[in-house]
Design a protein around this motif. Structure first.
Motif, PDB file in Angstrom:
ATOM      1  N   HIS A   1      29.916  -7.135  10.986  1.00 48.10           N
ATOM      2  CA  HIS A   1      30.565  -6.099  11.798  1.00 48.10           C
ATOM      3  C   HIS A   1      29.702  -4.831  11.828  1.00 48.10           C
ATOM      4  O   HIS A   1      29.545  -4.220  12.881  1.00 48.10           O
ATOM      5  CB  HIS A   1      31.968  -5.831  11.254  1.00 48.10           C
ATOM      6  N   GLN A   2      29.166  -4.455  10.664  1.00 45.33           N
ATOM      7  CA  GLN A   2      28.287  -3.282  10.603  1.00 45.33           C
ATOM      8  C   GLN A   2      27.050  -3.489  11.456  1.00 45.33           C
ATOM      9  O   GLN A   2      26.616  -2.596  12.159  1.00 45.33           O
ATOM     10  CB  GLN A   2      27.874  -3.018   9.155  1.00 45.33           C
ATOM     11  N   GLN A   3      26.509  -4.714  11.365  1.00 44.66           N
ATOM     12  CA  GLN A   3      25.327  -5.081  12.158  1.00 44.66           C
ATOM     13  C   GLN A   3      25.619  -4.946  13.653  1.00 44.66           C
ATOM     14  O   GLN A   3      24.817  -4.402  14.397  1.00 44.66           O
ATOM     15  CB  GLN A   3      24.935  -6.519  11.824  1.00 44.66           C
ATOM     16  N   GLU A   4      26.792  -5.443  14.085  1.00 48.76           N
ATOM     17  CA  GLU A   4      27.176  -5.331  15.498  1.00 48.76           C
ATOM     18  C   GLU A   4      27.259  -3.872  15.921  1.00 48.76           C
ATOM     19  O   GLU A   4      26.773  -3.506  16.994  1.00 48.76           O
ATOM     20  CB  GLU A   4      28.537  -5.993  15.746  1.00 48.76           C
ATOM     21  N   ASN A   5      27.885  -3.039  15.103  1.00 49.89           N
ATOM     22  CA  ASN A   5      28.005  -1.613  15.444  1.00 49.89           C
ATOM     23  C   ASN A   5      26.642  -0.951  15.554  1.00 49.89           C
ATOM     24  O   ASN A   5      26.404  -0.145  16.457  1.00 49.89           O
ATOM     25  CB  ASN A   5      28.864  -0.877  14.406  1.00 49.89           C
ATOM     26  N   TRP A   6      25.738  -1.302  14.637  1.00 52.84           N
ATOM     27  CA  TRP A   6      24.384  -0.744  14.665  1.00 52.84           C
ATOM     28  C   TRP A   6      23.667  -1.178  15.942  1.00 52.84           C
ATOM     29  O   TRP A   6      23.052  -0.361  16.624  1.00 52.84           O
ATOM     30  CB  TRP A   6      23.608  -1.200  13.417  1.00 52.84           C
ATOM     31  N   ARG A   7      23.772  -2.471  16.293  1.00 54.64           N
ATOM     32  CA  ARG A   7      23.129  -2.979  17.504  1.00 54.64           C
ATOM     33  C   ARG A   7      23.690  -2.282  18.745  1.00 54.64           C
ATOM     34  O   ARG A   7      22.949  -1.942  19.654  1.00 54.64           O
ATOM     35  CB  ARG A   7      23.340  -4.479  17.640  1.00 54.64           C
ATOM     36  N   LEU A   8      25.009  -2.098  18.778  1.00 56.65           N
ATOM     37  CA  LEU A   8      25.646  -1.432  19.918  1.00 56.65           C
ATOM     38  C   LEU A   8      25.130  -0.002  20.062  1.00 56.65           C
ATOM     39  O   LEU A   8      24.842   0.452  21.169  1.00 56.65           O
ATOM     40  CB  LEU A   8      27.168  -1.453  19.782  1.00 56.65           C
ATOM     41  N   GLN A   9      24.995   0.705  18.945  1.00 60.13           N
ATOM     42  CA  GLN A   9      24.471   2.076  18.998  1.00 60.13           C
ATOM     43  C   GLN A   9      23.073   2.111  19.605  1.00 60.13           C
ATOM     44  O   GLN A   9      22.740   3.029  20.357  1.00 60.13           O
ATOM     45  CB  GLN A   9      24.440   2.704  17.604  1.00 60.13           C
ATOM     46  N   GLN A  10      22.254   1.096  19.300  1.00 63.05           N
ATOM     47  CA  GLN A  10      20.884   1.054  19.807  1.00 63.05           C
ATOM     48  C   GLN A  10      20.828   0.929  21.331  1.00 63.05           C
ATOM     49  O   GLN A  10      19.879   1.382  21.948  1.00 63.05           O
ATOM     50  CB  GLN A  10      20.098  -0.129  19.190  1.00 63.05           C
ATOM     51  N   ILE A  11      21.831   0.294  21.922  1.00 61.24           N
ATOM     52  CA  ILE A  11      21.797   0.031  23.367  1.00 61.24           C
ATOM     53  C   ILE A  11      22.804   0.859  24.169  1.00 61.24           C
ATOM     54  O   ILE A  11      22.838   0.754  25.390  1.00 61.24           O
ATOM     55  CB  ILE A  11      22.055  -1.468  23.668  1.00 61.24           C
ATOM     56  N   SER A  12      23.618   1.684  23.501  1.00 59.45           N
ATOM     57  CA  SER A  12      24.746   2.304  24.216  1.00 59.45           C
ATOM     58  C   SER A  12      24.311   3.206  25.376  1.00 59.45           C
ATOM     59  O   SER A  12      24.949   3.187  26.430  1.00 59.45           O
ATOM     60  CB  SER A  12      25.690   3.024  23.275  1.00 59.45           C
ATOM     61  N   ASP A  13      23.224   3.954  25.234  1.00 60.08           N
ATOM     62  CA  ASP A  13      22.798   4.835  26.334  1.00 60.08           C
ATOM     63  C   ASP A  13      22.358   4.032  27.553  1.00 60.08           C
ATOM     64  O   ASP A  13      22.786   4.308  28.673  1.00 60.08           O
ATOM     65  CB  ASP A  13      21.661   5.766  25.892  1.00 60.08           C
ATOM     66  N   ILE A  14      21.499   3.043  27.333  1.00 61.43           N
ATOM     67  CA  ILE A  14      21.018   2.235  28.451  1.00 61.43           C
ATOM     68  C   ILE A  14      22.159   1.410  29.048  1.00 61.43           C
ATOM     69  O   ILE A  14      22.232   1.218  30.258  1.00 61.43           O
ATOM     70  CB  ILE A  14      19.801   1.355  28.046  1.00 61.43           C
ATOM     71  N   LEU A  15      23.090   0.981  28.210  1.00 59.88           N
ATOM     72  CA  LEU A  15      24.261   0.244  28.686  1.00 59.88           C
ATOM     73  C   LEU A  15      25.105   1.122  29.612  1.00 59.88           C
ATOM     74  O   LEU A  15      25.489   0.696  30.707  1.00 59.88           O
ATOM     75  CB  LEU A  15      25.084  -0.250  27.496  1.00 59.88           C
ATOM     76  N   ARG A  16      25.367   2.352  29.192  1.00 59.42           N
ATOM     77  CA  ARG A  16      26.135   3.270  30.055  1.00 59.42           C
ATOM     78  C   ARG A  16      25.419   3.511  31.373  1.00 59.42           C
ATOM     79  O   ARG A  16      26.041   3.529  32.438  1.00 59.42           O
ATOM     80  CB  ARG A  16      26.375   4.606  29.345  1.00 59.42           C
ATOM     81  N   GLN A  17      24.098   3.694  31.304  1.00 53.93           N
ATOM     82  CA  GLN A  17      23.289   3.960  32.502  1.00 53.93           C
ATOM     83  C   GLN A  17      23.336   2.784  33.482  1.00 53.93           C
ATOM     84  O   GLN A  17      23.570   2.975  34.679  1.00 53.93           O
ATOM     85  CB  GLN A  17      21.856   4.220  32.042  1.00 53.93           C
ATOM     86  N   LYS A  18      23.154   1.565  32.986  1.00 54.69           N
ATOM     87  CA  LYS A  18      23.132   0.381  33.866  1.00 54.69           C
ATOM     88  C   LYS A  18      24.531   0.073  34.405  1.00 54.69           C
ATOM     89  O   LYS A  18      24.673  -0.308  35.568  1.00 54.69           O
ATOM     90  CB  LYS A  18      22.562  -0.842  33.135  1.00 54.69           C
ATOM     91  N   ALA A  19      25.553   0.234  33.582  1.00 58.73           N
ATOM     92  CA  ALA A  19      26.922   0.001  34.055  1.00 58.73           C
ATOM     93  C   ALA A  19      27.249   0.988  35.185  1.00 58.73           C
ATOM     94  O   ALA A  19      27.779   0.593  36.230  1.00 58.73           O
ATOM     95  CB  ALA A  19      27.922   0.140  32.911  1.00 58.73           C
ATOM     96  N   ALA A  20      26.889   2.265  35.004  1.00 56.59           N
ATOM     97  CA  ALA A  20      27.156   3.279  36.032  1.00 56.59           C
ATOM     98  C   ALA A  20      26.356   2.983  37.304  1.00 56.59           C
ATOM     99  O   ALA A  20      26.892   3.082  38.414  1.00 56.59           O
ATOM    100  CB  ALA A  20      26.814   4.670  35.500  1.00 56.59           C
ATOM    101  N   LYS A  21      25.096   2.618  37.149  1.00 56.91           N
ATOM    102  CA  LYS A  21      24.244   2.307  38.310  1.00 56.91           C
ATOM    103  C   LYS A  21      24.871   1.214  39.174  1.00 56.91           C
ATOM    104  O   LYS A  21      24.793   1.259  40.397  1.00 56.91           O
ATOM    105  CB  LYS A  21      22.858   1.866  37.837  1.00 56.91           C
ATOM    106  N   HIS A  22      25.477   0.234  38.528  1.00 61.14           N
ATOM    107  CA  HIS A  22      26.057  -0.903  39.259  1.00 61.14           C
ATOM    108  C   HIS A  22      27.562  -0.770  39.451  1.00 61.14           C
ATOM    109  O   HIS A  22      28.220  -1.731  39.828  1.00 61.14           O
ATOM    110  CB  HIS A  22      25.691  -2.205  38.541  1.00 61.14           C
ATOM    111  N   ASP A  23      28.091   0.437  39.185  1.00 60.60           N
ATOM    112  CA  ASP A  23      29.503   0.737  39.420  1.00 60.60           C
ATOM    113  C   ASP A  23      30.437  -0.212  38.662  1.00 60.60           C
ATOM    114  O   ASP A  23      31.421  -0.710  39.213  1.00 60.60           O
ATOM    115  CB  ASP A  23      29.786   0.702  40.932  1.00 60.60           C
TER     116      ASP A  23
END
Length: 162
Positions: free
Chosen positions: A1-23
């Motif tokens: 679970h900790q590993q998942e949270n750490w991985r999510l933190q690593q990608i959260s900015d780019i994830l928000r950017q790509k999700a917004a780009k594609h609405d």
């Protein structure tokens, strides 16, 4: 679970950017990535799916053709930015395909998992106003896939409201 949270933190900015780009709803994409790869950018599926969003070769080819881009090399699909770009594009396409349907999210997730032709043939309601439930999906793996993503999206939304 900790590993998942750490991985999510690593990608959260780019994830928000790509999700917004594609609405796309960020929480839906986050839940889908959780289901597909547990946020592991190096994940490889048993059918050759790659990366965070478990991209298939056909989706990569479609993305390259439609966007008039060179097809990324397989190794490029492990890059979170490339993977999220193509995966979000593909999911957004599925969402657009089912816009106007009462059960747009369920149909789009079914398409992402089982392919457009299966959804058209097996689960597309005759009337777009007809509500369908994950239990209406006849492939057990796709039914489970959709249910898990929806449940995860709810837990993400609930966590952010605390």
């Amino acid at each position: 679970h900790q590993q998942e949270n750490w991985r999510l933190q690593q990608i959260s900015d780019i994830l928000r950017q790509k999700a917004a780009k594609h609405d796309l709803d960020y929480t839906l994409v986050q839940a889908l990535i959780w289901k597909e790869s547990r946020y592991d950018s190096q994940a490889i599926g048993n059918k050759g799916e790659i990366g965070l969003m478990q991209i298939m070769d056909g989706a990569v080819s479609d993305w390259a053709r439609v966007n008039k881009q060179p097809k990324p090399k397989k190794s490029d699909l492990f890059d979170p930015s490339t993977n999220l770009e193509i995966g979000c594009w593909y999911l957004a396409n599925a969402c657009r395909h089912w816009s106007g349907y009462q059960s747009q999210k369920i149909l789009a997730l079914a398409e992402y998992n089982a392919g457009k032709s299966n959804v058209d043939k097996l689960w597309k309601p005759a009337d777009p106003a007809t509500k369908i439930h994950p239990s209406d999906i006849t492939f057990p793996s796709t039914r489970s896939y959709i249910s898990q993503i929806i449940k995860k999206q709810h837990s993400i939304l609930n966590a952010s409201n605390d």
